[in-house]
Design a protein around this motif. Structure first.
Motif, PDB file in Angstrom:
ATOM      1  N   ASN A   1      16.197  -2.760   4.338  1.00  0.00           N
ATOM      2  CA  ASN A   1      17.453  -2.142   4.754  1.00  0.00           C
ATOM      3  C   ASN A   1      17.269  -1.619   6.164  1.00  0.00           C
ATOM      4  N   ALA A   2      18.331  -1.661   6.948  1.00  0.00           N
ATOM      5  CA  ALA A   2      18.206  -1.310   8.364  1.00  0.00           C
ATOM      6  C   ALA A   2      19.249  -0.270   8.766  1.00  0.00           C
ATOM      7  N   ILE A   3      18.798   0.733   9.518  1.00  0.00           N
ATOM      8  CA  ILE A   3      19.672   1.780  10.040  1.00  0.00           C
ATOM      9  C   ILE A   3      19.463   1.854  11.547  1.00  0.00           C
ATOM     10  N   LYS A   4      20.543   1.696  12.298  1.00  0.00           N
ATOM     11  CA  LYS A   4      20.463   1.766  13.758  1.00  0.00           C
ATOM     12  C   LYS A   4      20.772   3.186  14.219  1.00  0.00           C
ATOM     13  N   ILE A   5      19.981   3.652  15.171  1.00  0.00           N
ATOM     14  CA  ILE A   5      20.108   5.025  15.683  1.00  0.00           C
ATOM     15  C   ILE A   5      20.384   4.980  17.178  1.00  0.00           C
TER      16      ILE A   5
ATOM     17  N   GLU B   1      13.034  -0.617  -2.287  1.00  0.00           N
ATOM     18  CA  GLU B   1      12.605  -0.148  -3.600  1.00  0.00           C
ATOM     19  C   GLU B   1      12.112   1.295  -3.566  1.00  0.00           C
ATOM     20  N   THR B   2      11.396   1.669  -2.513  1.00  0.00           N
ATOM     21  CA  THR B   2      10.805   3.017  -2.444  1.00  0.00           C
ATOM     22  C   THR B   2      11.568   3.959  -1.522  1.00  0.00           C
TER      23      THR B   2
ATOM     24  N   LYS C   1      14.302  12.070   1.611  1.00  0.00           N
ATOM     25  CA  LYS C   1      13.812  12.521   0.307  1.00  0.00           C
ATOM     26  C   LYS C   1      12.506  11.832  -0.058  1.00  0.00           C
ATOM     27  N   ALA C   2      12.415  10.545   0.233  1.00  0.00           N
ATOM     28  CA  ALA C   2      11.206   9.790  -0.096  1.00  0.00           C
ATOM     29  C   ALA C   2       9.996  10.296   0.682  1.00  0.00           C
ATOM     30  N   HIS C   3      10.256  10.946   1.819  1.00  0.00           N
ATOM     31  CA  HIS C   3       9.161  11.457   2.646  1.00  0.00           C
ATOM     32  C   HIS C   3       8.956  12.964   2.489  1.00  0.00           C
ATOM     33  N   GLY C   4       9.557  13.554   1.483  1.00  0.00           N
ATOM     34  CA  GLY C   4       9.343  14.967   1.214  1.00  0.00           C
ATOM     35  C   GLY C   4      10.576  15.823   1.362  1.00  0.00           C
ATOM     36  N   GLY C   5      11.612  15.316   2.020  1.00  0.00           N
ATOM     37  CA  GLY C   5      12.871  16.035   2.126  1.00  0.00           C
ATOM     38  C   GLY C   5      13.016  16.841   3.395  1.00  0.00           C
ATOM     39  N   MET C   6      14.233  16.856   3.914  1.00  0.00           N
ATOM     40  CA  MET C   6      14.494  17.628   5.133  1.00  0.00           C
ATOM     41  C   MET C   6      14.383  19.130   4.897  1.00  0.00           C
TER      42      MET C   6
ATOM     43  N   GLU D   1      22.043   6.576   2.790  1.00  0.00           N
ATOM     44  CA  GLU D   1      20.838   5.750   2.899  1.00  0.00           C
ATOM     45  C   GLU D   1      19.734   6.488   3.645  1.00  0.00           C
ATOM     46  N   LEU D   2      20.110   7.248   4.702  1.00  0.00           N
ATOM     47  CA  LEU D   2      19.115   7.992   5.465  1.00  0.00           C
ATOM     48  C   LEU D   2      18.642   9.215   4.687  1.00  0.00           C
ATOM     49  N   THR D   3      19.555   9.864   3.975  1.00  0.00           N
ATOM     50  CA  THR D   3      19.171  11.003   3.142  1.00  0.00           C
ATOM     51  C   THR D   3      18.124  10.585   2.119  1.00  0.00           C
ATOM     52  N   ASN D   4      18.267   9.382   1.556  1.00  0.00           N
ATOM     53  CA  ASN D   4      17.289   8.884   0.597  1.00  0.00           C
ATOM     54  C   ASN D   4      15.928   8.663   1.239  1.00  0.00           C
TER      55      ASN D   4
END
Length: 279
Positions: free
Chosen positions: A167-171, A192-193, A63-68, A57-60
């Motif tokens: 969607n939520a990701i806790k860090i 969606e994005t 990617k949506a922001h240009g990719g690591m 989910e975080l990898t996606n």
């Protein structure tokens, strides 16, 4: 009359940012040498290994922001913003996180060892320079800074904020990571994005105790900069019962530069007359 920063210091920053612009122009015209290509290949290989440790989910989101992989190619980030005491120019060396913030009346920097403060006149800077030296960089460089080492990820249930579902990701952080390892973040992602739209965070710097008081920033304006999707504006919200309610204030970012240029050590060096600031 307030004293201005030394002309030499201002010229140094101007030259650093000028060089990043020059580098961008050269990259657009395809001017790369063999050494740069070798470095790029090494970074890409390293990125592939790192990406395996991220939740999908975080990898996606990355990617949506240009990719690591694109993020790891970059070596410096510069932007301007209007802070509480006027215009500020922020410069960060991305690989080692050395930093510099300049205002007409003061400058703050981190040279890799110490945080320093230089003031044009006594008490020109109001605030905690050690706390502030990288604060806006971390908010601005989301979500990419959430790919740093020593971070733990936990997928949470979809959450409603301001009438929309995310969607939520806790860090959270391992002990000893950064100045405030007990800080926590919540990344809220458009399903969606896959772009981030909200950031929830706690602040534990002052007392180093875990907190249940959450603050919220909305990320709703983005722009493409050298292959990366970076924010144009951050909006802080008032909070009630642990959830954002209405807009409190916002910050806008200008003259954004992110390139592969490696800045000189002198950009971040403690200038004559500056004082080391302890935590």
């Amino acid at each position: 009359m307030k004293k201005l920063l030394s002309i030499a210091a201002l010229l140094l920053l101007f030259v650093a940012c000028k060089e990043t612009v020059k580098e961008t122009s050269e990259e657009v015209h395809g001017k790369e040498n063999a050494s740069e290509q070798s470095t790029e290949a090494t970074m890409n290989s390293s990125e592939e290994n790192m990406a395996m440790s991220y939740p999908s989910e975080l990898t996606n989101v990355f990617k949506a922001h240009g990719g690591m992989d694109t993020w790891h190619k970059m070596n410096n980030l510069c932007f301007e913003m209007n802070g509480k005491s006027g215009e500020e120019v922020h410069t960060t060396s991305l690989k080692d996180r050395r930093s510099k913030i300049e205002n007409d009346d003061w400058s703050i920097g981190y040279d890799g060892n110490d945080v320093w403060l230089h003031e044009g006149e006594e008490n020109a800077y109001e605030g905690n320079a050690h706390f502030y030296h990288n604060l806006m960089f971390y908010f601005y460089a989301m979500p990419f800074v959430l790919g740093d080492e020593g971070i733990n990820y936990e997928m949470m249930q979809p959450t409603e904020l301001d009438g929309e579902m995310y969607n939520a990701i806790k860090i959270s952080y391992n002990a000893g990571i950064g100045d405030s390892p007990k800080d926590e973040y919540m990344l809220y992602v458009n399903p969606e994005t896959n772009t981030m739209e909200w950031l929830g965070y706690t602040v534990t710097y002052m007392d180093n105790k875990k907190s249940d008081k959450w603050s919220y920033i909305k990320y709703d304006q983005w722009e493409q900069v050298n292959g990366l999707l970076l924010p144009k504006k951050l909006t802080w919200y008032n909070v009630k019962d642990g959830k954002p309610t209405d807009e409190r204030n916002d910050l806008r970012f200008n003259k954004i530069i992110v390139t592969e240029t490696q800045l000189e050590d002198s950009v971040f060096a403690k200038p004559e007359g500056a004082n080391v600031v302890n935590r």
